[in-house]
Design a protein around this motif. Structure first.
Motif, mmCIF file in Angstrom:
data_model
loop_
_atom_site.group_PDB
_atom_site.id
_atom_site.type_symbol
_atom_site.label_atom_id
_atom_site.label_comp_id
_atom_site.label_asym_id
_atom_site.label_seq_id
_atom_site.Cartn_x
_atom_site.Cartn_y
_atom_site.Cartn_z
ATOM 1 N N MET A 1 0.859 -1.170 0.000
ATOM 2 C CA MET A 1 0.000 0.000 0.000
ATOM 3 C C MET A 1 0.906 1.235 0.000
ATOM 4 O O MET A 1 1.713 1.403 0.907
ATOM 5 C CB MET A 1 -0.901 -0.018 1.239
ATOM 6 C CG MET A 1 -1.757 1.221 1.403
ATOM 7 S SD MET A 1 -2.852 1.179 2.846
ATOM 8 C CE MET A 1 -4.255 0.325 2.174
ATOM 9 N N ASN A 2 0.750 2.091 -1.000
ATOM 10 C CA ASN A 2 1.540 3.318 -1.022
ATOM 11 C C ASN A 2 0.857 4.405 -0.191
ATOM 12 O O ASN A 2 -0.260 4.226 0.283
ATOM 13 C CB ASN A 2 1.815 3.769 -2.460
ATOM 14 C CG ASN A 2 0.557 4.178 -3.195
ATOM 15 O OD1 ASN A 2 -0.333 4.825 -2.645
ATOM 16 N ND2 ASN A 2 0.469 3.809 -4.461
ATOM 17 N N ILE A 3 1.526 5.525 -0.027
ATOM 18 C CA ILE A 3 1.016 6.566 0.867
ATOM 19 C C ILE A 3 -0.298 7.167 0.384
ATOM 20 O O ILE A 3 -1.171 7.504 1.185
ATOM 21 C CB ILE A 3 2.081 7.652 1.144
ATOM 22 C CG1 ILE A 3 1.661 8.495 2.348
ATOM 23 C CG2 ILE A 3 2.344 8.473 -0.116
ATOM 24 C CD1 ILE A 3 2.760 9.335 2.931
ATOM 25 N N VAL A 81 3.991 -0.914 11.015
ATOM 26 C CA VAL A 81 3.830 -1.839 9.897
ATOM 27 C C VAL A 81 4.590 -1.279 8.700
ATOM 28 O O VAL A 81 4.366 -0.129 8.303
ATOM 29 C CB VAL A 81 2.338 -2.017 9.537
ATOM 30 C CG1 VAL A 81 2.180 -3.007 8.396
ATOM 31 C CG2 VAL A 81 1.543 -2.457 10.757
ATOM 32 N N LEU A 82 5.491 -2.067 8.147
ATOM 33 C CA LEU A 82 6.236 -1.630 6.966
ATOM 34 C C LEU A 82 5.311 -1.773 5.759
ATOM 35 O O LEU A 82 5.007 -2.885 5.330
ATOM 36 C CB LEU A 82 7.511 -2.452 6.798
ATOM 37 C CG LEU A 82 8.462 -2.427 8.004
ATOM 38 C CD1 LEU A 82 9.684 -3.290 7.742
ATOM 39 C CD2 LEU A 82 8.849 -1.011 8.365
ATOM 40 N N PRO A 83 4.835 -0.651 5.224
ATOM 41 C CA PRO A 83 3.778 -0.682 4.220
ATOM 42 C C PRO A 83 4.197 -1.212 2.852
ATOM 43 O O PRO A 83 3.357 -1.614 2.064
ATOM 44 C CB PRO A 83 3.345 0.781 4.113
ATOM 45 C CG PRO A 83 4.568 1.543 4.468
ATOM 46 C CD PRO A 83 5.264 0.713 5.517
ATOM 47 N N GLU A 84 5.493 -1.207 2.584
ATOM 48 C CA GLU A 84 5.946 -1.669 1.281
ATOM 49 C C GLU A 84 6.470 -3.099 1.328
ATOM 50 O O GLU A 84 7.000 -3.607 0.355
ATOM 51 C CB GLU A 84 6.990 -0.696 0.732
ATOM 52 C CG GLU A 84 6.378 0.678 0.502
ATOM 53 C CD GLU A 84 7.381 1.731 0.067
ATOM 54 O OE1 GLU A 84 8.599 1.458 0.087
ATOM 55 O OE2 GLU A 84 6.946 2.829 -0.289
ATOM 56 N N ALA A 85 6.303 -3.738 2.490
ATOM 57 C CA ALA A 85 6.698 -5.133 2.629
ATOM 58 C C ALA A 85 5.618 -6.007 1.984
ATOM 59 O O ALA A 85 4.504 -5.554 1.732
ATOM 60 C CB ALA A 85 6.854 -5.494 4.100
#
Length: 117
Positions: A1-3, A81-85
């Motif tokens: 999920m991107n910003i 939570v690391l969103p780009e993982a």
């Protein structure tokens, strides 16, 4: 999920506002003035802080390397939570929903009724 997806999803929830209360880099999403999500605008990949039930928070951290203790937050009640993982499909939105729901549940019945929640 991107910003941008994060912003769109959080803002789609009832009575949510986005603010920059700490500095010009920390984007905070609130429901009725209470934080449920925050992240850095300049370093989004560093993580999104989300409120979480304490028992579930520990389980999630053990299960997913991309979920860590809340950075600069209560380690008991917040995860980063690391969103780009590569998290399972839908997990990020589920965690946002969980955070939002916890904050709403912590409001008085009167406030929830006034907001229609």
């Amino acid at each position: 999920m991107n910003i941008e997806d994060l912003r769109e999803y959080c803002l789609s929830k009832p009575h949510v506002e986005e603010t920059l209360p700490f500095d010009q880099d920390t984007l905070v999403f609130k429901v009725a003035g209470k934080m449920f999500a925050l992240c850095s605008l300049s370093d989004y990949a560093a993580g999104v802080a989300l409120k979480c039930d304490p028992e579930r928070a520990v389980e999630l951290r053990e299960q997913y390397p991309a979920i860590k203790e809340g950075y600069h937050m209560s380690k008991k009640h917040w995860n980063t939570v690391l969103p780009e993982a590569f998290l399972p499909m839908g997990l990020m939105t589920e965690l946002i929903d969980h955070s939002y729901d916890l904050v709403v549940a912590g409001m008085t019945k009167k406030v929830r009724a006034e907001l229609g929640l």
